[in-house]
Enzyme design. Structure first.
Site, short mmCIF file in Angstrom:
data_model
loop_
_atom_site.label_atom_id
_atom_site.label_comp_id
_atom_site.label_asym_id
_atom_site.label_seq_id
_atom_site.Cartn_x
_atom_site.Cartn_y
_atom_site.Cartn_z
N TYR A 1 -1.89 -0.61 10.82
CA TYR A 1 -2.18 -1.26 9.53
C TYR A 1 -1.01 -1.04 8.57
O TYR A 1 -0.46 -1.98 8.00
CB TYR A 1 -3.48 -0.72 8.92
CG TYR A 1 -3.52 -0.93 7.43
CD1 TYR A 1 -3.24 0.11 6.55
CD2 TYR A 1 -3.78 -2.20 6.91
CE1 TYR A 1 -3.23 -0.11 5.19
CE2 TYR A 1 -3.77 -2.42 5.55
CZ TYR A 1 -3.48 -1.37 4.68
OH TYR A 1 -3.46 -1.57 3.32
N LYS B 1 2.03 -3.64 6.74
CA LYS B 1 2.43 -3.70 5.33
C LYS B 1 3.94 -3.50 5.21
O LYS B 1 4.63 -4.20 4.47
CB LYS B 1 1.70 -2.62 4.51
CG LYS B 1 0.21 -2.87 4.35
CD LYS B 1 -0.07 -4.14 3.54
CE LYS B 1 -1.55 -4.33 3.28
NZ LYS B 1 -1.88 -5.59 2.59
N SER C 1 0.83 -1.20 0.00
CA SER C 1 0.00 0.00 0.00
C SER C 1 0.86 1.25 0.00
O SER C 1 1.96 1.26 0.57
CB SER C 1 -0.89 0.00 1.25
OG SER C 1 -1.46 1.28 1.46
C1 WQD Z 1 -9.37 9.93 1.00
C2 WQD Z 1 -9.59 11.42 1.18
C3 WQD Z 1 -9.81 12.09 3.47
C4 WQD Z 1 -13.59 9.94 4.17
C5 WQD Z 1 -6.76 4.95 3.04
C6 WQD Z 1 -5.71 4.15 3.75
C7 WQD Z 1 -4.78 3.54 2.74
C8 WQD Z 1 -5.56 2.77 1.71
C9 WQD Z 1 -6.61 3.64 1.07
C10 WQD Z 1 -5.49 0.44 2.25
C11 WQD Z 1 -8.80 12.00 2.33
C12 WQD Z 1 -11.12 12.34 2.72
C13 WQD Z 1 -12.43 10.44 3.59
C14 WQD Z 1 -14.62 10.83 4.57
C15 WQD Z 1 -13.31 12.68 3.77
N1 WQD Z 1 -6.13 1.61 2.27
N2 WQD Z 1 -12.31 11.79 3.39
N3 WQD Z 1 -14.44 12.17 4.37
O1 WQD Z 1 -6.94 7.93 3.81
O2 WQD Z 1 -6.16 8.32 1.42
O3 WQD Z 1 -6.16 6.01 2.36
O4 WQD Z 1 -7.44 4.14 2.12
O5 WQD Z 1 -4.44 0.20 1.75
O6 WQD Z 1 -3.92 2.67 3.44
O7 WQD Z 1 -4.96 5.05 4.55
O8 WQD Z 1 -8.32 7.12 1.85
O9 WQD Z 1 -10.71 7.25 1.32
O10 WQD Z 1 -10.00 7.32 3.76
O11 WQD Z 1 -9.57 9.30 2.27
O12 WQD Z 1 -13.18 13.89 3.59
O13 WQD Z 1 -15.69 10.42 5.12
O14 WQD Z 1 -10.97 11.64 1.50
O15 WQD Z 1 -9.52 13.17 4.35
O16 WQD Z 1 -8.39 13.31 1.95
P1 WQD Z 1 -6.86 7.47 2.41
P2 WQD Z 1 -9.72 7.69 2.34
#
Ligand code: WQD
Length: 331
Positions: free
Chosen positions: A148, A152, A124
């Site tokens: 998590y 990885k 990841s």
């Molecule tokens: C994306 C953007 C949030 C939810 C995570 C894991 C990573 C991988 C992918 C496994 C950010 C914003 C999110 C919400 C929001 N998983 N957001 N409101 O954090 O980039 O990555 O998922 O491998 O390891 O860390 O993905 O979809 O949580 O967030 O504003 O309800 O959306 O702040 O900018 P992230 P995400």
């Protein structure tokens, strides 16, 4: 070639199984359905028109995993199985370390016993932590901010040490950016049982009326519109990246799987609304602890070395993600 797919009923695993079957690989799926549903197996068969063996086991169970290798001549493994919720890992670190590390060590010991030395590992972009510059290259410094991500990083270290100890291993680490979307059939996709941590499944639940609105975690980042920027990649493109990695297994290799483009939260929300002609109500709230402002991949290495390039657009991702939930919504 017969490929064992651990976590093959999961979001990325199931889409990869479809592409493997479409490319005439024989597959064997193992999944304990802790974060997936058994009916996904039949959906993979329906999409591809192909049959395959699947076993409901926890790959921490060495005896059961050994039996699968004894019964099937496995040539390569794609290893997806593992817990993957960042927030949950902070609350339950021991569960994450036990499950993700133990299952991988068990898998590697059984692979070694049966002289199966070809592995593609689901890593990841989270192993890059908070990058000092963008786009992110594979040789950037590695650091993690949650259990998590640390599992990885630890598994990447285990695999590097294994390769150093036995150069007969062919191991490719794939560092995913943000996989979203669903198969165009609408039969498989991402539909978490509990409240989604990730952005796209949350947007979908707002669009279908399950939730009233989306909380956008901060609009004061140094980005195009102040909201977080990420490299969203269609899950089918990601699956195809695994086929490319399998075809080019040779020694120890590491690749980013992304599009090389950054998209902000607001851009994704607005695209989703436009493409699906559905409103997505949102409110701006405080930043989420641990979030970084922007993250997107340098994708040159995967293109130059294994010929992988994502082709699907943000519009495709939004359309397919919504189509999946609409097709499977219980009215
Ligand atoms: C994306 C953007 C949030 C939810 C995570 C894991 C990573 C991988 C992918 C496994 C950010 C914003 C999110 C919400 C929001 N998983 N957001 N409101 O954090 O980039 O990555 O998922 O491998 O390891 O860390 O993905 O979809 O949580 O967030 O504003 O309800 O959306 O702040 O900018 P992230 P995400």
């Amino acid at each position: 070639m017969k490929v064992l797919v651990t976590g093959g009923a999961g979001f990325i695993g199931s889409h990869t199984c479809v592409e493997l079957l479409n490319n005439n690989y024989d597959i064997v799926v193992v999944d304990n359905y802790s974060n997936s549903k058994p009916e996904v197996i039949d959906k993979i068969k329906k999409i591809t028109g192909k049959d395959f063996k699947n076993y409901e086991i926890d790959i921490c169970d060495k005896e059961k995993l050994d039996k699968i290798f004894a019964e099937n001549k496995i040539d390569a493994v794609i290893h997806f199985a593992g817990y993957k919720a960042v927030g949950e890992s902070v609350k339950k670190p021991l569960m994450y370390y036990r499950n993700n590390i133990d299952s991988t060590l068990t898998l590697l010991e059984v692979m070694n016993k049966y002289n199966c030395k070809n592995l593609v590992f689901s890593s990841s972009a989270t192993v890059y932590g908070s990058p000092n510059s963008l786009p992110i290259k594979e040789d950037f410094p590695l650091s993690t901010t949650n259990p998590y991500g640390t599992t990885k990083l630890m598994i990447e270290g285990i695999l590097k040490d294994l390769y150093i100890s036995d150069k007969d291993f062919n191991i490719t680490l794939l560092r995913y950016f943000n996989p979203i979307g669903a198969h165009e059939s609408g039969l498989i996709g991402e539909n978490p049982n509990d409240i989604p941590n990730n952005l796209m499944p949350y947007i979908v639940k707002v669009a279908t009326g399950e939730y009233d609105h989306l909380n956008i975690f901060g609009n004061d980042y140094d980005t195009i519109d102040g909201t977080g920027v990420r490299d969203y990649i269609h899950v089918v493109d990601l699956a195809i990246g695994h086929i490319k990695a399998l075809e080019h297994l040779n020694g120890l290799r590491i690749y980013n799987l992304g599009t090389g483009k950054g998209t902000s939260v607001l851009e994704l929300v607005n695209t989703f609304s436009k493409v699906n002609n559905v409103p997505v109500k949102y409110e701006i709230t405080d930043r989420r602890a641990g979030d970084i402002a922007a993250c997107y991949a340098d994708v040159k290495k995967a293109f130059n070395e294994i010929g992988f390039k994502a082709t699907k657009t943000i519009e495709d991702m939004c359309r397919d993600a919504y189509n999946f939930v609409i097709q499977n919504k219980k009215y």
